[in-house]
Design a protein around this motif. Structure first.
Motif, PDB file in Angstrom:
ATOM      1  N   HIS A   7       4.535   0.021  -0.107  1.00  6.73           N
ATOM      2  CA  HIS A   7       5.317  -0.727   0.863  1.00  6.73           C
ATOM      3  C   HIS A   7       4.447  -1.785   1.543  1.00  6.73           C
ATOM      4  CE1 HIS A   7       3.617   2.685   3.040  1.00  6.73           C
ATOM      5  NE2 HIS A   7       3.658   1.954   4.141  1.00  6.73           N
ATOM      6  N   ASP A  36       0.662   5.088   1.817  1.00  2.00           N
ATOM      7  CA  ASP A  36      -0.086   5.693   2.923  1.00  2.00           C
ATOM      8  C   ASP A  36      -0.823   6.941   2.410  1.00  2.00           C
ATOM      9  OD1 ASP A  36       0.984   3.741   4.541  1.00  2.00           O
ATOM     10  OD2 ASP A  36       1.838   5.121   6.011  1.00  2.00           O
ATOM     11  N   HIS A  46       0.840  -1.197   0.000  1.00  2.89           N
ATOM     12  CA  HIS A  46       0.000   0.000   0.000  1.00  2.89           C
ATOM     13  C   HIS A  46       0.874   1.245   0.000  1.00  2.89           C
ATOM     14  CE1 HIS A  46       1.085  -0.577   4.235  1.00  2.89           C
ATOM     15  NE2 HIS A  46       0.932   0.734   4.356  1.00  2.89           N
TER      16      HIS A  46
HETATM   17 FE   LIG Z   1       2.143   2.043   5.575  1.00  3.85          FE
END
Ligand SMILES: [Fe+2]
Ligand SMILES: O=C(O)CCC(=O)C(=O)O
Length: 331
Positions: free
Chosen positions: A286, A153, A151
């Motif tokens: 990540h 952020d 994902h």
């Molecule tokens: Fe994250």
């Protein structure tokens, strides 16, 4: 040539301790003052560390991360137990790895808290804590026994932060937990033209109420994201394997190809005590591999902050380090 994205800070230990010592002892009491003091110390970073950060801040690097090792973390028996609730009390004294997070972040830009659109109180904090919890939401950084999938952020936020900084007071007991960083710069040449076209053109719905670290799952509100955007030859990436919705088969396949390609090029970073990782959140997705928590007060303990820079319209003037940004859905 690809530069090694690791900066060894061991030789600068004393200097870094002196910078940390100049910061207010209680960071949470006045976060603006704390981050202002961190800015002053950021200008005094040892030359080789400051230079590496400044170079990274110009255009990132191929692998999408920079890691600092050998920072002056406290000896383990001087650290408090790994927390089990968040946020920490406002009167918790500054830890060395929080000081490093603050100083390094101020060299790069502005620490920022983000309202994620549904009243998540924790998200409004500037300094986050990450540690395993037994009943963690499966999409949250508090997981341990399961993989936290790829994902970016806050990619559903119109003012998505450029950097995620993670600093580590304690690694996991067995040194198994790896943060996986999959860079679009490495993945792009491996994707077919058709998939690239689709990832640039299609908008995918992202339910706003689903977030890492939150249990509210209200899917009535949606953000819309294009997984690739910006420069066709050097795009930005916004992606979440678990959450982005696709209905058409070709869309599902494009997201699956992006996911597996990011994984195939990903680099594994194992964070141990005294390590700090800067993730270029606009150019990578990540993930984190499973590990074993023991709930013994010595579990993996990271500090995290989001940092905005002038890139991609994140700043329009007047912003300060320590601001809380209200929720603006990406459309
Ligand atoms: Fe994250
Ligand atoms: O624990 C890690 O290494 C990464 C955690 C993470 O990605 C998150 O909390 O969003």
């Amino acid at each position: 040539m690809l530069k090694d994205p690791v900066v060894d800070c061991t030789s600068s230990r004393q200097q870094l301790l002196a910078l940390a010592g100049a910061l207010p002892r209680l960071p949470r009491v006045d976060i603006y003052a704390f981050l202002e003091a961190a800015k002053e110390q950021a200008d005094k970073l040892p030359e080789h560390i400051g230079r590496a950060l400044d170079e990274f801040n110009v255009g990132g690097n191929q692998n999408g991360y920079l890691s600092l090792k050998g920072l002056p973390v406290e000896p383990d028996d001087e650290l408090p137990p790994t927390p089990t609730t968040t946020p920490p009390p406002a009167d918790r004294e500054l830890l060395n790895m929080e000081a490093m997070l603050a100083i390094v972040g101020r060299r790069l830009g502005l620490h920022t808290a983000y309202d994620q659109g549904y009243g998540n109180r924790r998200a409004r904090e500037v300094l986050h804590e990450l540690y395993p919890t037994p009943d963690a939401h499966p999409l949250s950084g508090e997981t341990s026994s399961t993989q936290l999938e790829y994902h970016s952020d806050l990619y559903h936020h119109a003012l998505q932060p450029q950097y995620i900084i993670l600093s580590c007071s304690r690694g996991d007991h067995e040194g198994k937990a790896a943060t996986l960083v999959g860079s679009i710069r490495n993945a792009l040449p491996l994707l077919s033209d058709e998939v690239i076209e689709r990832l640039f053109e299609r908008k995918f719905a992202r339910p706003v109420g689903i977030s890492h670290g939150d249990r509210i799952e209200d899917s009535s509100s949606l953000a819309y994201v294009k997984p690739l955007y910006g420069d066709r030859d050097d795009p930005f990436l916004g992606f979440d394997r678990s959450v982005l919705r696709a209905d058409e088969q070709a869309d599902k396949e494009a997201l699956a190809e992006l996911d597996s390609t990011l994984d195939s090029v990903a680099k594994a970073v194992r964070l141990g005590a005294g390590d700090l990782l800067i993730i270029d959140n606009l150019r990578v997705a990540h993930a984190r591999t499973p590990f074993e928590a023991r709930w013994d007060g010595k579990d993996r303990w990271l500090h995290r902050a989001y940092v905005r820079t002038a890139i991609n319209g994140q700043l329009t003037g007047g912003e300060r380090a320590g601001d809380v940004v209200e929720f603006i859905a990406r459309r």
